[in-house]
Design a protein around this motif. Structure first.
Motif, PDB file in Angstrom:
ATOM      1  N   LYS A 119       1.579   5.491   0.571  1.00  0.00           N
ATOM      2  CA  LYS A 119       1.290   6.567   1.516  1.00  0.00           C
ATOM      3  C   LYS A 119       0.077   7.375   1.041  1.00  0.00           C
TER       4      LYS A 119
ATOM      5  N   GLU B  93      -8.944   0.552  -1.561  1.00  0.00           N
ATOM      6  CA  GLU B  93      -9.367   1.945  -1.474  1.00  0.00           C
ATOM      7  C   GLU B  93     -10.751   2.041  -2.118  1.00  0.00           C
TER       8      GLU B  93
ATOM      9  N   ASN C 287     -13.922   7.288   1.088  1.00  0.00           N
ATOM     10  CA  ASN C 287     -13.620   7.192  -0.347  1.00  0.00           C
ATOM     11  C   ASN C 287     -14.851   7.465  -1.212  1.00  0.00           C
TER      12      ASN C 287
ATOM     13  N   ASP D 133       4.701   4.215   2.342  1.00  0.00           N
ATOM     14  CA  ASP D 133       4.749   3.093   1.405  1.00  0.00           C
ATOM     15  C   ASP D 133       5.323   1.865   2.106  1.00  0.00           C
TER      16      ASP D 133
ATOM     17  N   GLN E 139      -3.013   6.379   0.934  1.00  0.00           N
ATOM     18  CA  GLN E 139      -4.168   5.556   0.547  1.00  0.00           C
ATOM     19  C   GLN E 139      -5.123   5.387   1.736  1.00  0.00           C
ATOM     20  N   HIS E 140      -6.397   5.414   1.441  1.00  0.00           N
ATOM     21  CA  HIS E 140      -7.421   5.219   2.473  1.00  0.00           C
ATOM     22  C   HIS E 140      -8.017   3.818   2.279  1.00  0.00           C
ATOM     23  N   VAL E 141      -7.499   2.876   3.044  1.00  0.00           N
ATOM     24  CA  VAL E 141      -7.846   1.471   2.863  1.00  0.00           C
ATOM     25  C   VAL E 141      -9.045   1.106   3.731  1.00  0.00           C
TER      26      VAL E 141
ATOM     27  N   ALA F  15       0.842  -1.184   0.000  1.00  0.00           N
ATOM     28  CA  ALA F  15       0.000   0.000   0.000  1.00  0.00           C
ATOM     29  C   ALA F  15       0.878   1.236   0.000  1.00  0.00           C
TER      30      ALA F  15
ATOM     31  N   GLU G 178      -5.766   5.213   7.067  1.00  0.00           N
ATOM     32  CA  GLU G 178      -4.968   5.980   6.105  1.00  0.00           C
ATOM     33  C   GLU G 178      -3.522   5.530   6.206  1.00  0.00           C
TER      34      GLU G 178
END
Length: 776
Positions: free
Chosen positions: A252, A338, A364, A312, A254-256, A250, A308
């Motif tokens: 930096k 995401e 998201n 990386d 990213q909203h997983v 994943a 969030e």
């Protein structure tokens, strides 16, 4: 709920043997109805072909798998059934014979015997060695005590999903010579799927018992992680002590979102506490530091994570049961990526036939507001979701109603600034902060009956409402915290409130709405319906899969969910059904919420299962109202609690070949009036002939106090004499009586043990007998 014992009254009757043989398989089929407990994986991606494992019981001869909706093909590949004790004994005896043969051959070789015929017969061959190895392998897998016999059999099914197969939940059933299984949730998704190998049936095996306990003790030893690429759906089964791990890359920022589906796949497990697989999620960084943990999402048992990504790198997601339980039906599907996810909407509904602007909260999401189009839609609950590019969010409920709609206006937290409203209406509001109250002021007349009902938990709001009614002086007239709605079978905490009250005088009244836990926030939304009673009803039909032999009769159960004081009769009928099907006892009596009736099918065999529809008709305020019967499964939770879980289809399978001579019919179809403290006859037309055995009749789950007193033969059938105990039944009671017939034999029982050792063989079910208790 434990069924009442059958009330038996036996009498020897002569029946034609052909009739006995024709009826017996029908009831036997009911007693061993095929059942399924899980499917794994519980879904797949559009356009994919894959194999699933279905676990269940009584699946011998399974022929095909049925999946509701278009765009799905399913083919049975293999059925595996655990070895029975008798098979185990036979194999063990065969192994002993082979070992004796090898011992005899060894002795002859040591004795220097020549090539006599006996020596040739005792010679040990490569085929013998192979047979020993095969038998030992089979014996090593014998499960002496399966951990869960109800899911010990497995069926492999090959599934192919069309690229344009509609997304969402379907129903999967298996078809066997004994009929259809119950339905299971099966999902069609749009994300790439990763699946672990199916778990094996657990239990006490001859060779693996020690290993099983050793593995269970290693609850903290992780399994090897699976590397996945996001976005994806992760499929797995949790075994005892297991922790499933998934690794992914994943970036930096990213909203997983990690959204688990476990309880939504298998809502209730009858022999597990709390009654479902309680999944937990944990997210770790590359150094093994736990970043976030979840074991639920608001009031939903299935957990959801949102995180969030700070930098990386590689991250690990773990999945396990909250207390390290596990078995084959602990199945999960987890969407990770995401992805758009809706956490709440406001308002929770709108007016049918109109457009409603909806505020959307979540993660998201591409927009903060959407317009929900209610044009052309009737009152009811509909799925609401959001699209972000090619991805579709989770679905949340959105209610449509015909009453006028209004928004809450702050401040309204006390009676002095209570919001003025005019009945009837629906108010859309929020408990905006912890400890908040919303107060609504209305004018009422003496003797006027009002209903105030909160819709929040049923519409995915975390609000645990409490509702109070006061007069102008502040005196509390009525209050309610929780009101059970049996139509919402997936809820175990019925947290919505409801008040029904007749106003004592003309004047001003106040409704106070708050949260029982003193919580609040933007997500604590509600719909408050305030109006005069609107009598209505819903229907549930149990079971959702019905199996019946051609020409036979089977019982079904109808539940009436009455609303706002509706207490009238509900007439039932089949809608658009194949010709020859007949309902007996097709009415829910006034003031009752449950009735058992029967369905009789024609004697001709039907090659394919078919979807049946039931409709109920009641008279409400002088007009006829029609409501559909919603198929449902009566599911048990944790050994004790029962829930009506709706299904999408009411499927019927007619099995076998009927025999017209076995037809049983009631001479009078208008029912019987049974005096309290007296008796009443019922005549049944049935072919009678030479003696075929001792036939007995029994009432199946009758009301307490009603019994069969006597049975007599006539020129064209039977005369049944019913009795009613005046101390236990009162005039006005109505319903249906379900009568079963069975044969008692002593064949195969040793003479010394025949006393009290009779064997019962079920014969069939009579059409339901409507009854009414009348005065003596």
């Amino acid at each position: 709920m434990v069924p009442n014992p059958w009330n038996l009254r036996n009498l020897r009757l002569g029946l034609r043997l052909a009739a006995v043989l024709a009826i017996a398989p029908a009831v036997q089929a009911q007693q061993v109805s095929p059942h399924v407990g899980y499917v794994y994986p519980a879904g797949g991606q559009q356009g994919a072909a894959f194999e699933v494992t279905v676990g269940g019981q009584f699946l011998d001869g399974v022929t095909q798998a049925l999946v509701s909706g278009a765009g799905v093909q399913a083919t049975v590949v293999q059925h595996v059934k655990p070895m029975a004790q008798a098979q185990f004994n036979q194999l063990r005896e065969k192994l002993q014979e082979l070992m004796d043969k090898r011992t005899a051959g060894t002795k002859q070789q040591r004795g220097g015997q020549g090539e006599s015929q006996a020596a040739k017969n005792a010679a040990w061959t490569a085929e013998d060695e192979k047979a020993v190895a095969e038998i030992r392998q089979k014996l090593s897998t014998f499960i002496r005590r399966p951990a869960a016999p109800a899911i010990a059999e497995t069926v492999a099914v090959r599934v192919t999903l069309a690229p344009d197969a509609a997304l969402g939940e379907r129903e999967l059933r298996l078809e066997t010579p004994q009929g259809l299984t119950n339905p299971l949730v099966f999902c069609v998704g749009q994300l790439a799927e990763f699946s672990r190998k199916p778990a094996k049936v657990t239990g006490d095996t001859v060779a693996g018992q020690a290993a099983r306990f050793a593995n269970a003790a290693k609850s903290n030893v992780p399994e090897g992680p699976i590397t996945v690429t996001l976005p994806a759906v992760l499929n797995g089964q949790i075994t005892p002590g297991a922790v499933d791990r998934y690794r992914f890359q994943a970036g930096k920022g990213q909203h997983v979102v990690v959204a688990a589906g476990a309880r939504e796949l298998i809502p209730y497990i009858s022999d597990a506490v709390p009654g479902w697989f309680q999944a937990t999620l944990a997210l770790y960084d590359a150094k093994g530091k736990e970043l976030q943990y979840a074991d639920h999402f608001r009031f939903h048992p299935d957990p959801v994570l949102y995180y969030e990504i700070p930098e990386d790198g590689e991250y690990t997601l773990t999945v396990r049961d909250s207390i390290y339980r596990g078995r084959e039906d602990f199945v999960y599907r987890i969407a990770v990526g995401e992805l758009p996810f809706v956490t709440g909407v406001f308002p929770l509904g709108g007016k049918a036939g109109a457009r409603t602007t909806v505020e959307v909260k979540g993660w998201n999401l591409p927009v903060a507001k959407l317009t929900q189009n209610g044009k052309g839609k009737a009152a009811g609950t509909y799925p609401f979701f959001v699209r972000k590019g090619e991805w579709i969010s989770n679905r949340v409920p959105f209610a449509l109603d015909t009453l006028p709609e209004r928004l809450e206006q702050e401040p309204n937290d006390q009676a002095k600034n209570g919001q003025r409203v005019k009945l009837p209406l629906i108010v859309n509001g929020r408990i905006g902060r912890p400890g908040d109250w919303d107060v609504y002021r209305f004018e009422g007349r003496a003797g006027e009956e009002i209903v105030a009902e909160v819709f929040a938990r049923r519409l995915d709001s975390p609000l645990d409402s409490v509702l109070k009614l006061t007069d102008a002086t502040g005196r509390q007239l009525a209050a309610n915290d929780d009101c059970e709605d049996k139509g919402t079978g997936l809820l175990t905490h019925h947290a919505d409130s409801r008040i029904s009250f007749k106003l004592p005088a003309q004047g001003t009244y106040y409704l106070h709405l708050g949260d029982a836990q003193q919580k609040g926030g933007a997500e604590y939304a509600y719909r408050l319906r305030i109006n005069r009673p609107q009598p209505d009803f819903e229907l549930r039909v149990v079971p959702a899969s019905l199996n019946v032999r051609a020409g036979a009769t089977v019982p079904i159960t109808i539940y009436a969910l009455r609303k706002d004081g509706f207490a009238g009769d509900i007439a039932l009928r089949l809608k658009d059904a194949p010709s020859g099907l007949m309902l007996s006892g097709a009415s829910v009596p006034a003031n009752q919420d449950k009735v058992r009736l029967t369905l009789t099918v024609p004697p001709n065999r039907m090659e394919k299962p078919f979807n049946l529809h039931l409709e109920g008709r009641g008279t409400i305020q002088g007009r006829e109202v029609r409501r559909p019967g919603v198929p449902a499964e009566d599911m048990m939770q944790a050994f004790a609690y029962r829930h009506l879980v709706p299904a999408k289809e009411w499927m019927v399978q007619v099995i076998g070949v009927g025999r017209g001579a076995a037809s049983w019919k009631l001479v009078e179809d208008k029912g019987v009036k049974l005096p309290a403290g007296g008796t009443a006859p019922v005549r049944v037309r049935i072919p009678l002939g030479r003696f075929a055995g001792d036939i007995h009749l029994a009432l199946n789950e009758p009301p307490e106090g009603i019994a069969i007193r006597n049975v007599a033969t006539g020129p064209d059938g039977l005369g049944i004499l019913l009795s009613a105990d005046a101390a236990k039944v009162k005039p006005g009671l109505k319903g249906n009586l379900i009568v079963e017939a069975f044969l008692e034999r002593t064949a195969g029982v040793p003479a010394a043990k025949k006393q009290g050792a009779q064997r019962r063989q079920p014969l069939g079910t009579l059409p339901a007998i409507p009854f009414e208790i009348v005065g003596p």
